[in-house]
Design a protein around this motif. Structure first.
Motif, mmCIF file in Angstrom:
data_model
loop_
_atom_site.group_PDB
_atom_site.id
_atom_site.type_symbol
_atom_site.label_atom_id
_atom_site.label_comp_id
_atom_site.label_asym_id
_atom_site.label_seq_id
_atom_site.Cartn_x
_atom_site.Cartn_y
_atom_site.Cartn_z
ATOM 1 N N GLU A 3 0.787 -1.438 0.056
ATOM 2 C CA GLU A 3 -0.006 0.163 0.326
ATOM 3 C C GLU A 3 1.292 1.271 -0.012
ATOM 4 O O GLU A 3 0.095 2.225 -0.360
ATOM 5 C CB GLU A 3 -1.408 -0.045 1.181
ATOM 6 C CG GLU A 3 -1.217 -1.477 1.285
ATOM 7 C CD GLU A 3 -2.792 -1.111 0.185
ATOM 8 O OE1 GLU A 3 -2.903 0.067 -0.722
ATOM 9 O OE2 GLU A 3 -3.408 -2.255 0.040
ATOM 10 N N ASN A 4 2.550 0.786 0.172
ATOM 11 C CA ASN A 4 2.902 1.809 -0.580
ATOM 12 C C ASN A 4 2.757 3.346 0.643
ATOM 13 O O ASN A 4 2.841 4.245 1.052
ATOM 14 C CB ASN A 4 2.775 3.443 -1.269
ATOM 15 C CG ASN A 4 4.287 3.971 -1.870
ATOM 16 O OD1 ASN A 4 5.261 3.847 -1.054
ATOM 17 N ND2 ASN A 4 3.938 5.117 -1.945
ATOM 18 N N ALA A 5 2.476 2.539 2.457
ATOM 19 C CA ALA A 5 2.044 3.185 3.931
ATOM 20 C C ALA A 5 3.667 4.215 4.593
ATOM 21 O O ALA A 5 4.165 3.107 4.425
ATOM 22 C CB ALA A 5 1.632 2.079 4.113
ATOM 23 N N ASP A 6 2.880 5.315 4.957
ATOM 24 C CA ASP A 6 3.779 5.577 5.852
ATOM 25 C C ASP A 6 3.779 5.246 7.498
ATOM 26 O O ASP A 6 4.483 4.669 8.392
ATOM 27 C CB ASP A 6 4.126 7.344 6.352
ATOM 28 C CG ASP A 6 4.043 7.748 4.437
ATOM 29 O OD1 ASP A 6 5.557 7.083 3.923
ATOM 30 O OD2 ASP A 6 3.620 7.773 3.338
ATOM 31 N N MET A 7 2.480 4.101 7.564
ATOM 32 C CA MET A 7 2.248 3.867 8.507
ATOM 33 C C MET A 7 1.405 3.141 8.645
ATOM 34 O O MET A 7 -0.066 3.166 7.590
ATOM 35 C CB MET A 7 1.741 5.327 9.732
ATOM 36 C CG MET A 7 1.669 5.020 11.386
ATOM 37 S SD MET A 7 0.552 5.588 12.026
ATOM 38 C CE MET A 7 -1.335 5.102 12.205
ATOM 39 N N LEU A 17 3.830 0.232 12.425
ATOM 40 C CA LEU A 17 4.971 -0.146 11.954
ATOM 41 C C LEU A 17 4.674 1.456 11.156
ATOM 42 O O LEU A 17 4.070 2.189 10.979
ATOM 43 C CB LEU A 17 5.123 -1.157 10.517
ATOM 44 C CG LEU A 17 5.812 -1.336 9.782
ATOM 45 C CD1 LEU A 17 7.045 -1.960 10.918
ATOM 46 C CD2 LEU A 17 5.966 -2.621 8.952
ATOM 47 N N PHE A 18 6.248 2.113 11.443
ATOM 48 C CA PHE A 18 6.066 3.361 11.262
ATOM 49 C C PHE A 18 7.403 3.625 10.129
ATOM 50 O O PHE A 18 8.428 2.774 10.137
ATOM 51 C CB PHE A 18 6.615 4.501 11.843
ATOM 52 C CG PHE A 18 5.809 4.746 13.169
ATOM 53 C CD1 PHE A 18 4.272 5.499 13.108
ATOM 54 C CD2 PHE A 18 5.439 3.509 14.433
ATOM 55 C CE1 PHE A 18 3.796 6.072 13.820
ATOM 56 C CE2 PHE A 18 4.805 3.337 15.892
ATOM 57 C CZ PHE A 18 3.387 4.740 14.774
ATOM 58 N N LYS A 19 7.264 4.235 8.868
ATOM 59 C CA LYS A 19 8.234 4.586 8.150
ATOM 60 C C LYS A 19 9.519 5.231 9.011
ATOM 61 O O LYS A 19 9.313 6.715 9.716
ATOM 62 C CB LYS A 19 8.063 5.345 6.967
ATOM 63 C CG LYS A 19 8.074 4.517 5.904
ATOM 64 C CD LYS A 19 8.126 5.314 4.149
ATOM 65 C CE LYS A 19 7.777 4.399 3.499
ATOM 66 N NZ LYS A 19 7.154 5.029 1.794
ATOM 67 N N ARG A 20 10.622 5.022 8.793
ATOM 68 C CA ARG A 20 11.506 5.516 9.670
ATOM 69 C C ARG A 20 12.148 7.319 10.123
ATOM 70 O O ARG A 20 11.828 8.003 11.431
ATOM 71 C CB ARG A 20 12.705 5.460 9.643
ATOM 72 C CG ARG A 20 14.121 5.771 10.678
ATOM 73 C CD ARG A 20 15.739 4.980 10.593
ATOM 74 N NE ARG A 20 16.051 5.464 8.628
ATOM 75 C CZ ARG A 20 17.249 5.025 8.215
ATOM 76 N NH1 ARG A 20 17.936 4.632 9.377
ATOM 77 N NH2 ARG A 20 17.326 5.335 7.213
#
Length: 301
Positions: free
Chosen positions: A111-115, A167-170
């Motif tokens: 989903e190209n998700a950031d979170m 879960l998060f992008k850094r």
């Protein structure tokens, strides 16, 4: 780049740490794909030694010993050294299912998700219950972000603020977690979530449960119920600072005011020595009950 970093604050959890770390080592990922960062926050028991034993045996485990900084300080230390493209957090008295991070990573990339926010299990009083009370969806448009933030401030959402179910992008989490005051010991996850929602990011809700959360009195994040009003006012002030910093306070002022009023009322009940009750209603919008088959009853006060 490494796919994933899992940050684990550790404080006086010698009874639980083995199960926690073992569950992380059993993830459906290659050892080279992820790292486990154990932050020993000046534990007074053998937690630090247990952590070191794991680091000696496994190449993807790093241990950092620091003077006690609390939960927020431990997480920030972990974020400083994390190398993963995505970041996850686990409390050291909890554990996760084998497929958790592989599943969340795949869904985030799909989903190209950031979170990514997922469900979880709560263990309390000898029983465990599953918590998945939301539908799978993507929150991307600004209007969707605004609706979610209004729902959170109005306490009308099923989205838990818990940082460990996500879960998060850094880059996103490092930026947003800076909005959490180092001294925060109550509502820190909510502050972080509000900061994330304000950002122009892509949020994915994943309707599966993987995380096993244990409620216990001596937890690093456990908050005593005394001085509730002071804690609630501090939380509200910190949330207001985040809204002002991101120049959206005026847009969400009404929702914030409702949040403040409700939390003050609840804390007054907790702090009072007198047996009094501030009347509250389960349905703040009673019109939604029109034409419904319901029973209303009173009990005591």
């Amino acid at each position: 780049m490494m796919k994933l970093s899992i940050v684990v604050p550790v404080y006086n959890v010698e009874k639980y740490l083995n199960r926690c770390v073992d569950s992380l080592l059993k993830q459906n990922l290659q050892e080279s794909e992820y790292e486990i960062i154990l932050i020993d926050d000046e534990s007074q028991d053998t937690s630090g030694q247990i952590a070191e034993q794991y680091a000696e045996k496994y190449n993807n485990i790093t241990v950092i010993h620091q003077k006690n900084k609390g939960l927020v300080g431990a997480r920030k230390t972990g974020l400083e050294v994390a190398n993963g493209e995505y970041i996850g957090f686990v409390d050291s008295d909890d554990y996760v299912d084998r497929e958790m991070y592989d599943s969340l990573l795949k869904y985030a990339m799909l989903e190209n998700a950031d979170m990514v926010h997922s469900g979880y299990y709560v263990y309390k009083w000898g029983t465990e219950r599953e918590c998945i009370n939301f539908n799978r969806c993507i929150i991307e448009k600004q209007s969707m972000h605004e609706n979610l933030l209004n729902e959170i401030l109005s306490l009308k959402t099923n989205i838990s603020p818990s940082i460990w179910s996500k879960l998060f992008k850094r880059d996103l989490i490092k930026r947003c977690y800076e909005d959490v005051d180092d001294m925060s010991s109550y509502g820190e996850d909510l502050i972080c979530l509000i900061s994330v929602i304000i950002q122009p990011c892509r949020i994915a809700l994943y309707d599966k449960a993987f995380y096993h959360y244990r409620e216990r009195e001596e937890s690093i994040s456990h908050i005593k119920k005394s001085n509730s009003l002071e804690k609630e006012l501090t939380l509200c002030e910190n949330i207001k600072k985040v809204l002002i910093k991101n120049e959206v306070y005026s847009k969400f002022q009404n929702s914030f005011t409702r949040f403040l009023k409700l939390h003050v009322c609840v804390s007054l009940e907790k702090d009072s020595d007198n047996e009094f009750i501030i009347q509250k209603y389960a349905f703040p919008e009673p019109e939604v009950l029109q034409n419904k088959k319901i029973v209303i009853f009173g009990a005591g006060r």
